[in-house]
Design a protein around this motif. Structure first.
Motif, mmCIF file in Angstrom:
data_model
loop_
_atom_site.group_PDB
_atom_site.id
_atom_site.type_symbol
_atom_site.label_atom_id
_atom_site.label_comp_id
_atom_site.label_asym_id
_atom_site.label_seq_id
_atom_site.Cartn_x
_atom_site.Cartn_y
_atom_site.Cartn_z
ATOM 1 N N PHE A 6 34.225 52.575 147.776
ATOM 2 C CA PHE A 6 33.108 53.361 147.233
ATOM 3 C C PHE A 6 33.587 54.162 146.039
ATOM 4 O O PHE A 6 34.657 54.745 146.070
ATOM 5 N N GLU A 7 32.793 54.165 144.986
ATOM 6 C CA GLU A 7 33.105 55.051 143.857
ATOM 7 C C GLU A 7 31.833 55.664 143.315
ATOM 8 O O GLU A 7 30.751 55.085 143.395
ATOM 9 N N LYS A 8 31.977 56.864 142.790
ATOM 10 C CA LYS A 8 30.879 57.497 142.060
ATOM 11 C C LYS A 8 31.084 57.177 140.590
ATOM 12 O O LYS A 8 32.144 57.485 140.028
ATOM 13 N N ALA A 9 30.091 56.549 139.988
ATOM 14 C CA ALA A 9 30.245 56.147 138.591
ATOM 15 C C ALA A 9 30.329 57.373 137.696
ATOM 16 O O ALA A 9 29.571 58.329 137.856
ATOM 17 N N PRO A 12 27.442 55.403 132.634
ATOM 18 C CA PRO A 12 26.738 54.116 132.768
ATOM 19 C C PRO A 12 27.632 52.947 132.376
ATOM 20 O O PRO A 12 27.633 51.901 133.046
ATOM 21 N N GLU A 13 28.395 53.129 131.305
ATOM 22 C CA GLU A 13 29.271 52.046 130.832
ATOM 23 C C GLU A 13 30.312 51.701 131.897
ATOM 24 O O GLU A 13 30.575 50.530 132.172
ATOM 25 N N ALA A 14 30.893 52.756 132.504
ATOM 26 C CA ALA A 14 31.910 52.530 133.537
ATOM 27 C C ALA A 14 31.296 51.849 134.755
ATOM 28 O O ALA A 14 31.916 50.984 135.388
ATOM 29 N N ALA A 15 30.048 52.221 135.078
ATOM 30 C CA ALA A 15 29.374 51.610 136.230
ATOM 31 C C ALA A 15 29.172 50.120 136.003
ATOM 32 O O ALA A 15 29.462 49.296 136.881
ATOM 33 N N ILE A 28 24.404 51.497 144.019
ATOM 34 C CA ILE A 28 23.550 52.120 145.034
ATOM 35 C C ILE A 28 22.928 53.384 144.442
ATOM 36 O O ILE A 28 23.601 54.178 143.791
ATOM 37 N N ALA A 29 21.623 53.531 144.659
ATOM 38 C CA ALA A 29 20.911 54.726 144.172
ATOM 39 C C ALA A 29 20.225 55.368 145.373
ATOM 40 O O ALA A 29 20.819 56.147 146.100
ATOM 41 N N GLU A 43 23.294 41.851 153.305
ATOM 42 C CA GLU A 43 24.079 42.232 152.130
ATOM 43 C C GLU A 43 25.452 42.675 152.637
ATOM 44 O O GLU A 43 25.538 43.469 153.583
ATOM 45 N N THR A 44 26.511 42.145 152.010
ATOM 46 C CA THR A 44 27.868 42.500 152.444
ATOM 47 C C THR A 44 28.741 42.832 151.223
ATOM 48 O O THR A 44 29.782 42.201 151.013
ATOM 49 N N PRO A 45 28.332 43.818 150.420
ATOM 50 C CA PRO A 45 29.127 44.113 149.219
ATOM 51 C C PRO A 45 30.499 44.687 149.588
ATOM 52 O O PRO A 45 30.585 45.547 150.469
ATOM 53 N N PRO A 46 31.561 44.215 148.930
ATOM 54 C CA PRO A 46 32.882 44.782 149.198
ATOM 55 C C PRO A 46 33.087 46.127 148.505
ATOM 56 O O PRO A 46 34.023 46.851 148.816
ATOM 57 N N HIS A 47 32.195 46.433 147.547
ATOM 58 C CA HIS A 47 32.369 47.658 146.762
ATOM 59 C C HIS A 47 30.995 48.201 146.384
ATOM 60 O O HIS A 47 30.117 47.451 145.963
ATOM 61 N N LEU A 48 30.812 49.528 146.545
ATOM 62 C CA LEU A 48 29.565 50.171 146.136
ATOM 63 C C LEU A 48 29.838 51.142 145.002
ATOM 64 O O LEU A 48 30.825 51.893 145.040
ATOM 65 N N ILE A 49 28.944 51.134 144.016
ATOM 66 C CA ILE A 49 29.053 52.046 142.876
ATOM 67 C C ILE A 49 27.835 52.964 142.912
ATOM 68 O O ILE A 49 26.704 52.519 142.681
#
Lengths: 319, 218
Positions: A6-9, A12-15, A28-29, A43-49
């Motif tokens: 999990f990361e907090k963007a 926008p460019e980095a996201a 994710i919003a 849904e099985t995302p390995p990473h959430l932004i």
């Protein structure tokens, strides 16, 4: 739920870059649809932004005289905005017809557009579904219960519908979607072109590239008219549409109309709108042309025409 | 004389009954395909994050598996079990809490998305000695039977009345430009995200109406 990083963007460019760099990563919003699907391992995302901190939460006037709605504006705030209520009431009405108060407080403008179908066979991981598992078949078409499913724009691979109310109003308002691509370029997509028809690849639902981030939805200048959103469903609140009609009708009887609950995208046929002054039957004949209903959902064609007739009568009474 | 089956049930407390019920539910779930496979001893721990939550005025620092819903953070980690898990999919509203003042389904959001957020749960609205007006009204109007949905109903009603004060319209508001009033139709539409399986809706509506001070028109 599968484990994920999990990361907090930070921007926008980095996201967009982070999403493109990691196959299967998701933004994710609000999370109201994505987390539901992750719990079911659809849904099985390995990473959430997490994009909530990116500041796309304002509604601003555009130079052209329209409105620019940030991707993160919550459904409640968009429906309640004084400018939207005054100049784009069909959008307020559509938003208020969807979900519940709690969900509208979290659900975002971009997330609403990108939410996935509520087809029961997509949701049931024991069933064949070409959208969830490409090539596995379609349990709905293979003897399933199809009452809720699509009658227009479907294919032999998938008859799921797009569940959004908001998107139907956006379509009738000729909205555009603004995005940021992983390379840093911005682009603008007319809402008519955002969602793809299923064809033989129902897993591809939009024209967005991997990592492409919706930043805003813009509305053109107000077009006036009487604006109506009418939703027909199995209970009077907190249910998805069997059929919905978004319409903008002018004093001379001309106007625009789009349908929800019947197709994999908001269903609008511009050529059919020339028939609006001649009434619902003439318009429906063109709007519903080429429909491929099942025995279970054939009623949607009659229901769509009758709902359109009710909407046109309501608009006439209001002018 | 043989004991009547109901005597046996009544001999155990409601809490024991609930625990027994949960055990049955857990056993049923374990058979389902969604049960996670046991993690090998040498596998790395699942990804986690450290956050701070302000819950009912108190600050809590928590390190949580990223998958932890806000609901599970409240119940399993902070032991604030007033907030209930009903469907865990945003359909029933039993998990409703106030997040930065707005009502949300705590089951459909991740705790790690809310570092620094202010939360109010049913425990923060009132205490047995000092009930929140809505808690008192639910008791006075018998706005429940089993009580499982009640914390969510009350948190939702607090949020709903705030939304009404802010002039947010609803699906049944006839005029989008006018200030909405809390009619019975408005109340029921605005509370439709909270399901009461016992069907205590009419009493729930009366309790909320009393607190809102609204003259309810049907």
């Amino acid at each position: 739920m599968k484990a994920f990083t999990f990361e907090k963007a930070a921007s926008p460019e980095a996201a967009a870059r982070a999403a493109a760099a990691q196959p299967g990563a998701r933004f994710i919003a609000g999370g109201t649809n994505l987390l539901d699907l992750m719990k079911l391992q659809i849904e099985t995302p390995p990473h959430l932004i997490d994009v909530n901190g990116l500041g796309f939460d304002r509604i601003e006037p555009t130079d052209a005289g329209g409105l620019r709605i940030g991707a993160l504006v919550r459904n409640t705030d968009l429906a309640a905005d004084a400018r939207v209520r005054r100049d784009y009431p069909v959008l307020s009405r559509a938003l208020l017809a969807g979900a519940s108060g709690q969900l509208r407080n979290r659900a975002t403008t971009a997330g609403n557009l990108l939410q996935r179908t509520r087809c029961p066979y997509f949701y049931d991981t024991n069933q064949a579904c070409n959208k969830r598992q490409p090539g596995s078949g379609c349990a709905a078409l293979d003897g399933g219960v199809t009452r809720q499913l699509g009658v227009l724009g479907t294919s032999s691979a998938c008859i799921a519908t797009h569940p959004s109310d908001m998107a139907v109003a956006m379509r009738v308002l000729d909205a555009s979607v603004e995005t940021l691509q992983p390379g840093g370029q911005a682009r603008r997509i007319p809402i008519a072109e955002l969602h793809r028809l299923p064809g033989d690849a129902p897993q591809r639902e939009t024209v967005l590239a991997p990592g492409e981030l919706i930043t805003a939805v813009t509305l053109p200048p107000p077009v006036g008219g009487v604006q109506v959103y009418r939703k027909v469903r199995d209970r009077s609140s907190y249910a998805f549409a069997l059929v919905s009609v978004a319409a903008i009708v002018q004093k001379d009887g001309s106007g625009r109309v789009a349908l929800g609950g019947v197709a994999p995208k908001p269903w609008r046929v511009e050529a059919a709108e020339a028939e609006l002054p001649w009434g619902a039957a003439a318009t429906a004949a063109k709007l519903l042309a080429g429909a491929t209903p099942t025995h279970d959902n054939e009623f949607k064609l009659t229901l769509a025409q009758r709902t359109l007739a009710a909407v046109l009568a309501q608009a006439k009474a209001a002018t | 004389m043989l004991a009547h089956p109901f005597d046996t049930i009544l001999a155990i407390s409601r809490r024991e009954l609930l625990i027994a019920g949960s055990a049955c539910a857990a056993a049923a779930t374990a058979d389902a395909q969604s049960a996670p496979a046991p993690r090998p001893a040498d596998a790395p721990p699942p990804p986690a994050s450290t956050i701070t939550l302000q819950v009912n005025g108190q600050s809590h620092r928590l390190t949580l598996d990223n998958r932890t819903s806000l609901l599970d953070a409240l119940r399993e980690h902070l032991h604030l079990t007033g907030t209930k898990k009903g469907c865990d999919h945003g359909q029933c509203g039993a998990c409703t809490v106030l997040l930065d003042g707005r009502r949300v389904n705590s089951c459909l959001t991740l705790a790690v998305m809310h570092d620094g957020a202010q939360l109010t749960t049913i425990e923060g609205l009132g205490t047995p000695a000092r009930l929140h007006p809505l808690q008192a009204a639910f008791i006075a109007h018998d706005g429940y039977q089993c009580g499982y949905c009640t914390p969510g109903q009350i948190c939702s009603a607090v949020g709903m009345l705030n939304e009404l004060r802010q002039g947010i319209p609803s699906h049944v508001s006839t005029d989008l430009q006018a200030r909405p009033q809390l009619t019975n139709d408005e109340l029921r539409e605005r509370m439709s995200g909270n399901i009461c399986r016992c069907g205590a809706y009419s009493n729930i509506a009366e309790a909320i109406s009393e607190v809102a001070g609204a003259e309810v028109r049907s």
